[in-house]
Design a protein around this motif. Sequence first.
Motif, mmCIF file in Angstrom:
data_model
loop_
_atom_site.group_PDB
_atom_site.id
_atom_site.type_symbol
_atom_site.label_atom_id
_atom_site.label_comp_id
_atom_site.label_asym_id
_atom_site.label_seq_id
_atom_site.Cartn_x
_atom_site.Cartn_y
_atom_site.Cartn_z
ATOM 1 N N ASN A 129 0.857 -1.177 0.000
ATOM 2 C CA ASN A 129 0.000 0.000 0.000
ATOM 3 C C ASN A 129 0.898 1.232 0.000
ATOM 4 O O ASN A 129 1.947 1.240 0.644
ATOM 5 C CB ASN A 129 -0.887 -0.003 1.260
ATOM 6 C CG ASN A 129 -1.931 1.099 1.229
ATOM 7 O OD1 ASN A 129 -1.601 2.274 1.328
ATOM 8 N ND2 ASN A 129 -3.184 0.713 1.100
ATOM 9 N N ASP A 130 0.496 2.267 -0.744
ATOM 10 C CA ASP A 130 1.313 3.479 -0.815
ATOM 11 C C ASP A 130 1.512 4.146 0.536
ATOM 12 O O ASP A 130 2.423 4.962 0.698
ATOM 13 C CB ASP A 130 0.689 4.481 -1.795
ATOM 14 C CG ASP A 130 0.947 4.091 -3.242
ATOM 15 O OD1 ASP A 130 0.288 4.658 -4.129
ATOM 16 O OD2 ASP A 130 1.815 3.226 -3.489
ATOM 17 N N PRO B 274 13.106 6.965 -1.639
ATOM 18 C CA PRO B 274 12.877 5.994 -2.723
ATOM 19 C C PRO B 274 13.655 4.698 -2.578
ATOM 20 O O PRO B 274 13.113 3.613 -2.808
ATOM 21 C CB PRO B 274 13.281 6.774 -3.984
ATOM 22 C CG PRO B 274 13.053 8.206 -3.619
ATOM 23 C CD PRO B 274 13.423 8.311 -2.172
ATOM 24 N N ARG B 275 14.908 4.772 -2.217
ATOM 25 C CA ARG B 275 15.716 3.551 -2.145
ATOM 26 C C ARG B 275 15.188 2.600 -1.085
ATOM 27 O O ARG B 275 15.098 1.380 -1.291
ATOM 28 C CB ARG B 275 17.178 3.923 -1.841
ATOM 29 C CG ARG B 275 18.147 2.755 -2.018
ATOM 30 C CD ARG B 275 19.557 3.222 -1.796
ATOM 31 N NE ARG B 275 20.518 2.128 -1.953
ATOM 32 C CZ ARG B 275 21.795 2.211 -1.628
ATOM 33 N NH1 ARG B 275 22.282 3.358 -1.161
ATOM 34 N NH2 ARG B 275 22.602 1.181 -1.770
ATOM 35 N N HIS C 164 11.744 -2.119 0.574
ATOM 36 C CA HIS C 164 10.587 -2.599 1.341
ATOM 37 C C HIS C 164 9.620 -3.345 0.419
ATOM 38 O O HIS C 164 9.084 -4.399 0.781
ATOM 39 C CB HIS C 164 9.860 -1.420 1.991
ATOM 40 C CG HIS C 164 10.540 -0.892 3.209
ATOM 41 N ND1 HIS C 164 10.263 0.346 3.743
ATOM 42 C CD2 HIS C 164 11.501 -1.432 4.015
ATOM 43 C CE1 HIS C 164 10.998 0.543 4.811
ATOM 44 N NE2 HIS C 164 11.763 -0.510 5.003
ATOM 45 N N HIS C 165 9.397 -2.788 -0.770
ATOM 46 C CA HIS C 165 8.480 -3.418 -1.717
ATOM 47 C C HIS C 165 8.997 -4.795 -2.113
ATOM 48 O O HIS C 165 8.219 -5.757 -2.242
ATOM 49 C CB HIS C 165 8.330 -2.521 -2.950
ATOM 50 C CG HIS C 165 7.027 -2.708 -3.652
ATOM 51 N ND1 HIS C 165 6.454 -1.768 -4.469
ATOM 52 C CD2 HIS C 165 6.144 -3.751 -3.647
ATOM 53 C CE1 HIS C 165 5.308 -2.216 -4.934
ATOM 54 N NE2 HIS C 165 5.099 -3.411 -4.457
ATOM 55 N N ARG C 166 10.298 -4.917 -2.308
ATOM 56 C CA ARG C 166 10.890 -6.209 -2.670
ATOM 57 C C ARG C 166 10.721 -7.226 -1.535
ATOM 58 O O ARG C 166 10.418 -8.411 -1.783
ATOM 59 C CB ARG C 166 12.374 -6.029 -2.994
ATOM 60 C CG ARG C 166 13.122 -7.333 -3.311
ATOM 61 C CD ARG C 166 12.475 -8.076 -4.472
ATOM 62 N NE ARG C 166 13.173 -9.330 -4.757
ATOM 63 C CZ ARG C 166 12.654 -10.326 -5.456
ATOM 64 N NH1 ARG C 166 11.420 -10.212 -5.950
ATOM 65 N NH2 ARG C 166 13.340 -11.421 -5.678
ATOM 66 N N LEU C 167 10.880 -6.781 -0.291
ATOM 67 C CA LEU C 167 10.668 -7.680 0.849
ATOM 68 C C LEU C 167 9.226 -8.180 0.880
ATOM 69 O O LEU C 167 8.970 -9.363 1.140
ATOM 70 C CB LEU C 167 10.998 -6.955 2.163
ATOM 71 C CG LEU C 167 12.477 -6.815 2.517
ATOM 72 C CD1 LEU C 167 12.648 -5.902 3.719
ATOM 73 C CD2 LEU C 167 13.110 -8.171 2.798
ATOM 74 N N PHE D 285 18.902 -4.178 5.441
ATOM 75 C CA PHE D 285 19.276 -3.571 6.714
ATOM 76 C C PHE D 285 20.589 -2.800 6.580
ATOM 77 O O PHE D 285 20.758 -1.709 7.139
ATOM 78 C CB PHE D 285 19.415 -4.643 7.791
ATOM 79 C CG PHE D 285 18.110 -5.291 8.177
ATOM 80 C CD1 PHE D 285 18.091 -6.519 8.835
ATOM 81 C CD2 PHE D 285 16.906 -4.669 7.902
ATOM 82 C CE1 PHE D 285 16.891 -7.111 9.196
ATOM 83 C CE2 PHE D 285 15.703 -5.263 8.251
ATOM 84 C CZ PHE D 285 15.699 -6.480 8.891
ATOM 85 N N ARG D 286 21.523 -3.376 5.823
ATOM 86 C CA ARG D 286 22.810 -2.700 5.624
ATOM 87 C C ARG D 286 22.600 -1.377 4.877
ATOM 88 O O ARG D 286 23.192 -0.351 5.216
ATOM 89 C CB ARG D 286 23.765 -3.611 4.850
ATOM 90 C CG ARG D 286 25.199 -3.081 4.808
ATOM 91 C CD ARG D 286 26.104 -4.021 4.018
ATOM 92 N NE ARG D 286 26.124 -5.349 4.636
ATOM 93 C CZ ARG D 286 25.685 -6.444 4.023
ATOM 94 N NH1 ARG D 286 25.210 -6.371 2.787
ATOM 95 N NH2 ARG D 286 25.734 -7.604 4.627
ATOM 96 N N THR D 287 21.726 -1.400 3.865
ATOM 97 C CA THR D 287 21.435 -0.181 3.107
ATOM 98 C C THR D 287 20.792 0.871 4.008
ATOM 99 O O THR D 287 21.170 2.055 3.992
ATOM 100 C CB THR D 287 20.467 -0.488 1.946
ATOM 101 O OG1 THR D 287 21.063 -1.463 1.087
ATOM 102 C CG2 THR D 287 20.153 0.773 1.139
ATOM 103 N N GLU D 288 19.812 0.444 4.783
ATOM 104 C CA GLU D 288 19.126 1.361 5.695
ATOM 105 C C GLU D 288 20.098 1.981 6.684
ATOM 106 O O GLU D 288 20.097 3.190 6.914
ATOM 107 C CB GLU D 288 18.041 0.597 6.455
ATOM 108 C CG GLU D 288 16.638 1.033 6.098
ATOM 109 C CD GLU D 288 15.605 0.482 7.053
ATOM 110 O OE1 GLU D 288 15.959 0.016 8.158
ATOM 111 O OE2 GLU D 288 14.428 0.506 6.684
#
Length: 487
Positions: free
Chosen positions: A11-12, A19-20, A25-28, A63-66
């Motif tokens: 959901n939006d 964006p990143r 999150h969408h991929r998870l 998590f590493r990206t975040e």
Amino acid sequence: MPHSTEIFPWNDNFKTGIPRIDEQHHRLVDLINMLANHLAHQSDIHTLNSIFTELSEYAVYHFRTEEDIWSHYFHEDELEAEHKKVHHSFIETVFELKNEQNTKPLDQVVADILSFLTHWLAYHILDNDMHMAKIVCYMQSGLSLEEAKTQAKQEMSGAIKVLIETVLSMYDSLSNRTLHLMKEIIERQRAEAKLRLAANVFENTLDTICITDAEANIVDLNPMFCQSCNLSREELLGKNLNTLKSGFENPDFSSTLWDTVNSKGHWCGEIQNRKASGELETEWLTLSSIRDEQGAITNYVGVFSNVSQLFQRQNKLEFIANHDALTGLPNRFLLADRLELAIAHAERSREIFAVCYLDLDGFKPVNDRFGHAAGDQLLREIAKRFKSVIRSNDTVARVGGDEFVIVLREMKSADDYKVTLDRLLEEVSRPVPIGSESASVTTSIGVAIFPHNGSDSESLLKLADQAMYLAKGSGKSRYHFAQPLGN
């Protein structure tokens, strides 16, 4: 694999504004839905393990990206450290659940993992990540870290917490019900069996549930649906859902809703339905489509949850957050909003308005003589008198112990305010009954005019405050106008 169904619809509202992070999150969410579909279709152990491994590795990468992003804005801050702990705890919990396959059936283990993943991810995005992202956005707009924290904390208020809890509950319910129905579709292959199972599962729920055919004609329903329509089961079977719930009567809304369900498999949101008594109530509708092995829609499942009390609670929390507890008047936060609206309106209409800063004269002796309870009683009475003098489009706010601000709007000249100001002085000076006695106070008023004394709320309040002290110094129980800019 047959048609895929989402147990965790994206959901939006899950978007953080970064964006990143939103993309990951969408991929998870996609990986969680993939795992759920393979479980529902009874895939082999190797396939389930492969998807689980991909999901776990991608979570670590995310998590590493975040943490790299947060580190840039929260370096060595307690929020960054706490966020890392949450990530570490998540990984530990997932693998603890995975290790239970030594003592439990694999499908039960995966189901437990899915339940944990949907709940954790929804909460983590809506609460933790959203909070961090709001701080980042405020910092990008020029605020310091501490200022950004304060703004974000105000925005993530108690009312938002209530909404988060509601969303989590709905996602838990949606995930469990959808996965259950998916399994039954695979096992029985018959729409009638699915409907019987749905009836058994939802028979005792407090939610209003109906199942329709592909044309939205009701083929099964639970007792609560009968109660909500005030009709018997026999009277409702065969009727079209669009004609039973008044919320579907708006053709634009109804068309958009059904188009979304048919294209995406589900729709969820608020809907206003009229009860049999004629009263409108707010419901949360989750409408899902059920497809056969060829991908054709065979049925729709509608779940209506009454959330009127939730919105009442939300409104109450919002009132508490924006109003003074003692007098019920707007507080500083709501006053700031009202001032911004007044400025925008005055700029458009080229009118003036006044910001009046009021301080009670002689309030402390009342507290000392009669006690704080009597002082509170007096403040409540003074607040009522202020409201009786001003108009509906004006604002009176309590900003301190015995300090108030009144915004008088839509006047043509400064002289127009004097009648109202004189009435305020007169109303305040009238004695206030305190038990068998009475107490008297007066007020000193400082007045700043927009735009003559300033074009922003901070300047207007500051000048009005200064003018109030000049009124006090001139003998109290009077008003003083701030000098125009340039004088």
